[in-house]
Design an enzyme around this catalytic site. Structure first.
Site, short mmCIF file in Angstrom:
data_model
loop_
_atom_site.label_atom_id
_atom_site.label_comp_id
_atom_site.label_asym_id
_atom_site.label_seq_id
_atom_site.Cartn_x
_atom_site.Cartn_y
_atom_site.Cartn_z
N GLN A 78 -8.18 -133.78 -34.98
CA GLN A 78 -7.06 -134.40 -34.27
C GLN A 78 -6.71 -133.60 -33.03
O GLN A 78 -6.52 -132.37 -33.09
CB GLN A 78 -5.83 -134.50 -35.18
CG GLN A 78 -4.70 -135.28 -34.52
CD GLN A 78 -3.46 -135.34 -35.39
OE1 GLN A 78 -2.76 -134.34 -35.55
NE2 GLN A 78 -3.18 -136.51 -35.95
N TYR A 157 5.02 -136.28 -30.18
CA TYR A 157 4.32 -135.38 -29.26
C TYR A 157 4.05 -136.09 -27.93
O TYR A 157 4.53 -137.21 -27.70
CB TYR A 157 3.07 -134.83 -29.93
CG TYR A 157 3.42 -134.03 -31.17
CD1 TYR A 157 4.05 -132.79 -31.07
CD2 TYR A 157 3.19 -134.53 -32.45
CE1 TYR A 157 4.43 -132.07 -32.20
CE2 TYR A 157 3.57 -133.82 -33.59
CZ TYR A 157 4.19 -132.59 -33.45
OH TYR A 157 4.57 -131.89 -34.57
N ARG A 297 0.01 -134.65 -48.28
CA ARG A 297 0.45 -133.61 -49.20
C ARG A 297 -0.31 -133.62 -50.52
O ARG A 297 -0.50 -132.57 -51.14
CB ARG A 297 1.95 -133.75 -49.44
CG ARG A 297 2.80 -133.29 -48.26
CD ARG A 297 4.27 -133.62 -48.48
NE ARG A 297 4.51 -135.05 -48.39
CZ ARG A 297 5.61 -135.66 -48.83
NH1 ARG A 297 6.55 -134.94 -49.45
NH2 ARG A 297 5.78 -136.95 -48.67
#
Length: 339
Positions: A78, A157, A297
């Protein structure tokens, strides 16, 4: 496996050997999307974030991809520019953003929490340089052994900041109208596609997600327009974050996107992960038209998550205190696999 920031690179952004262990442990994922990695120095977000803009970064990542490949896995990387999410104490540079709109509150730096600074509005030359940096980073990722890259246009972002009229107050060709606000994301994806090939490129979006104090008033206009422009470039996949099959926008995006769609289920955050690690939510997304699902997670705490889901074995609990900023093996490479 969804990308998850874990802050285990060196201060210079070079992946450390422990990262090769961590990712190789999780090689049974159908695809690992490695954590957010900065394409240039000014795009750095937090301490010990990996980078991919010089040969030391490429060499460090090559150790990781070699380890994962030896374990039978496959990786994308990424690419993330932080925009206003950054601090001079971390990068040594003043953050750049679409407009001088600061991130509220504080941010973690190498010396602790510091007040966020007002970012400097990017010039058009700096925008062109940033586009070129993404393309160069994609080439570096392929040199490092990644099968491809994911352009991060989500979670507050830089590219997400350009998409929102709350963080983009520009009056030039990169602000104002929807067509102008999606322009940078389209230019970055086009440059990356031209650099490494469409089959090596994914794009991540987060419509309406409020991470990093984001707000969006017109997601129903912005994201269909963005997908229409991106679809023409033919990237390998679209990755939708916090996807909810009950939301009309998800169904609209699925219908608008002609290629592979990866959906990241909307799970409690902050808050405990469901006992099934998100499996039920993932199944609902598959039934609603997603081609693949990404889990975060659950993979963090279960290096053998695929085997556990396949057999119905219980999942390891997550050690929340060791998610970020702490370094070391604890809560990183010491989660047990099944006997």
């Amino acid at each position: 496996m969804a990308p998850m920031t874990r802050n285990r690179a060196s201060a210079a952004g070079v992946p450390e050997p422990i990262m090769a262990v961590y990712y190789a442990q999780r090689a049974s994922a159908g695809l690992i999307i490695a954590e957010a990695t900065t394409p240039n120095a000014v795009g750095a977000t937090y301490p010990n974030i990996p980078a991919i803009h010089d040969e030391s970064h490429v060499a460090g990542w090559r150790r990781v991809t070699d380890a994962v490949r030896a374990a039978g896995g496959q990786m994308f990387l990424q690419l993330q520019h932080g925009g206003r999410v950054g601090h001079p104490e971390t990068s040594g540079l003043h953050p750049l953003a679409p407009s001088p709109v600061p991130l509220p509150g504080t941010i973690v730096t190498p010396s602790g929490h510091r007040d966020n600074v007002v970012p400097r509005e990017m010039t058009e030359q700096e925008i062109r340089t940033t586009v070129a940096d993404f393309a160069a980073a994609a080439r570096g990722a392929v040199d490092a052994g990644f099968a491809g890259v994911e352009v991060h246009a989500a979670n507050g972002y830089l590219l997400h900041q350009f998409l929102s009229n709350h963080t983009n107050h520009r009056t030039d060709g990169y602000g104002g109208t929807v067509a102008n606000r999606i322009r940078l994301t389209v230019e970055v994806v086009r440059a990356v596609v031209e650099a490494v090939g469409a089959e090596r490129v994914g794009v991540r979006i987060a419509p309406g997600v409020t991470a990093n104090a984001m707000a969006e008033d017109d997601v129903d206009d912005v994201y269909p327009a963005l997908l229409s422009a991106l679809d023409d470039l033919g990237p390998a996949y679209l990755h939708v974050v916090f996807a909810d099959p009950d939301q009309p926008l998800f169904r609209t995006l699925r219908k608008a996107w002609s290629g592979t769609l990866i959906a990241n289920p909307s799970l409690p955050w902050p808050g405990p992960l469901p006992a099934d690690g998100g499996r039920a939510a993932a199944e609902r997304l598959l039934a609603a038209g997603a081609d693949l699902v990404s889990l975060g997670r659950a993979f963090l705490a279960n290096p053998d998550l695929v085997a556990r889901l396949r057999t119905g074995a219980p999942l390891n609990p997550i050690r929340d205190a060791h998610l970020m900023y702490v370094g070391g093996e604890t809560g990183y490479t010491d989660y047990p696999a099944l006997d």
